[in-house]
Design an enzyme around this catalytic site. Structure first.
Site, PDB file in Angstrom:
ATOM      1  N   TYR A  39       0.839  -1.205   0.000  1.00 43.47           N
ATOM      2  CA  TYR A  39       0.000   0.000   0.000  1.00 43.47           C
ATOM      3  C   TYR A  39       0.868   1.247   0.000  1.00 43.47           C
ATOM      4  O   TYR A  39       2.091   1.187   0.196  1.00 43.47           O
ATOM      5  CB  TYR A  39      -0.947   0.004   1.215  1.00 43.47           C
ATOM      6  N   LYS A 156       6.598  -2.006   2.223  1.00 40.69           N
ATOM      7  CA  LYS A 156       5.391  -1.343   2.749  1.00 40.69           C
ATOM      8  C   LYS A 156       4.199  -2.288   2.576  1.00 40.69           C
ATOM      9  O   LYS A 156       3.339  -2.110   1.704  1.00 40.69           O
ATOM     10  CB  LYS A 156       5.155   0.007   2.060  1.00 40.69           C
ATOM     11  N   GLU A 189      12.769   3.055  13.996  1.00 35.51           N
ATOM     12  CA  GLU A 189      11.827   4.086  13.524  1.00 35.51           C
ATOM     13  C   GLU A 189      10.655   4.116  14.484  1.00 35.51           C
ATOM     14  O   GLU A 189      10.692   3.482  15.543  1.00 35.51           O
ATOM     15  CB  GLU A 189      11.396   3.787  12.078  1.00 35.51           C
ATOM     16  N   LEU A 213      11.237   1.481   7.093  1.00 40.36           N
ATOM     17  CA  LEU A 213      10.617   1.812   5.815  1.00 40.36           C
ATOM     18  C   LEU A 213      11.366   2.992   5.193  1.00 40.36           C
ATOM     19  O   LEU A 213      11.665   3.962   5.896  1.00 40.36           O
ATOM     20  CB  LEU A 213       9.152   2.203   6.032  1.00 40.36           C
TER      21      LEU A 213
END
Ligand code: PMP
Length: 292
Positions: A39, A156, A189, A213
């Site tokens: 996505y 992702k 992250e 990511l």
């Protein structure tokens, strides 16, 4: 609110536009059964898309990485985005694009042959873009925990349970986000964003690898800062000791842009106020973000 609200929406499903409540997929869709999909979220302010090309490139790379064969061109994706913006009345929108491996007749782990990908897109409201002014910016509070997700965080994937569980940990303890660190005590992250520290005026963020990511906001911010040259950036390992002693902490994502963090695990970050380097970086980002 933290929740991003639905716009009463017209959505896109497999080539057609329809009201959300008419969009139907099979429960045998591998996106539903396995979280087997890719996505994107692209921000749009008053009809202007931010980072459209790099977002679509990341989506194409993600599909390549997991072997989904689906070939919308950038022009085809752009038409979907523009039609959804128009049909939903514009404003500040996140455009969600989703391609799952498609609907199989059986539940079998191997990639099926001859199954068409399912493509879905909808829009949701996002906050107005932050203004680079310490006096009015939203200050974020975060907690931290060990990163217990998988070792392919560069993809992702729609399989977000690891991220969802981490976000929930932060949310339940009254925080806006949660900063994650690996078994060696190195920051990776946030559960839904990239993370940075500022120390002595230098912005430091972990390098791209399987632990994070490759954020498009990160890509654009680092490029904008490099081109401007007045704020130094280092891409290197950041230990949690450094995070706890940082002057500033930032988070970035498409719907937040650069989010200044003033509290980590109940302790003030730096002097507990939004920092001067944040203000400078957000101003540069605001000025440059439509060039991508
Ligand atoms: N990391 C994770 C885990 C994310 O889910 C996101 C997007 N919400 C980001 C980083 C930031 O990516 P982007 O800047 O492309 O929105």
């Amino acid at each position: 609110t933290d929740g991003l609200e639905f716009v009463m929406s017209i959505v896109f499903l497999n080539g057609s536009y329809m009201p959300m409540d008419e969009a139907k997929i099979s429960p045998m869709d591998r996106g539903f059964l396995f979280g087997d999909g890719i996505y994107e979220v692209i921000p749009s302010y008053d009809g202007k898309l931010v980072g459209f090309a790099p977002h679509i490139e990341r989506m194409d790379q993600g599909m390549d990485l997991i072997g989904i064969k689906f070939g919308y061109s950038q022009d085809e994706w752009r038409a979907v985005c523009e039609n959804l913006i128009e049909k939903n009345g514009g404003g500040n929108l996140g455009i969600y694009l989703h391609v799952s491996r498609g609907t199989d007749s059986k539940r079998f782990h191997a990639y099926p042959e001859g199954v068409e990908a399912t493509v879905f897109a909808f829009v949701f409201e996002i906050p107005a873009a932050p203004v680079a002014d310490k006096a009015v910016a939203k200050a974020y509070k975060v907690s931290s925990t060990e990163d217990l997700r998988w070792k392919r965080c560069n993809i992702k994937s729609t399989a977000l349970l690891g991220n969802v569980m981490h976000f929930q940990q932060g949310y339940e303890s009254g925080n806006n986000e949660i900063i994650l660190y690996n078994a060696d005590g190195e920051m990776t992250e946030g559960s839904a964003c990239n993370a940075y520290i500022v120390k002595d005026g230098v912005v430091i963020t972990p390098p791209l690898d399987h632990q994070i990511l490759p954020g498009i906001t990160r890509l654009m911010l680092l490029d904008i800062l490099a081109k401007d040259g007045s704020v130094k950036v280092e891409e290197r390992i950041v230990t949690m000791d450094e995070v706890r002693n940082a002057d500033e902490i930032w988070l970035t994502s498409s719907s937040k842009e650069i989010a200044p963090v003033v509290e980590l695990d109940g302790q003030p970050v730096g002097d507990g106020q939004i920092g001067a380097t944040w203000e400078k970086a957000q101003a540069l980002y605001s000025a440059g973000k439509y060039n991508y």
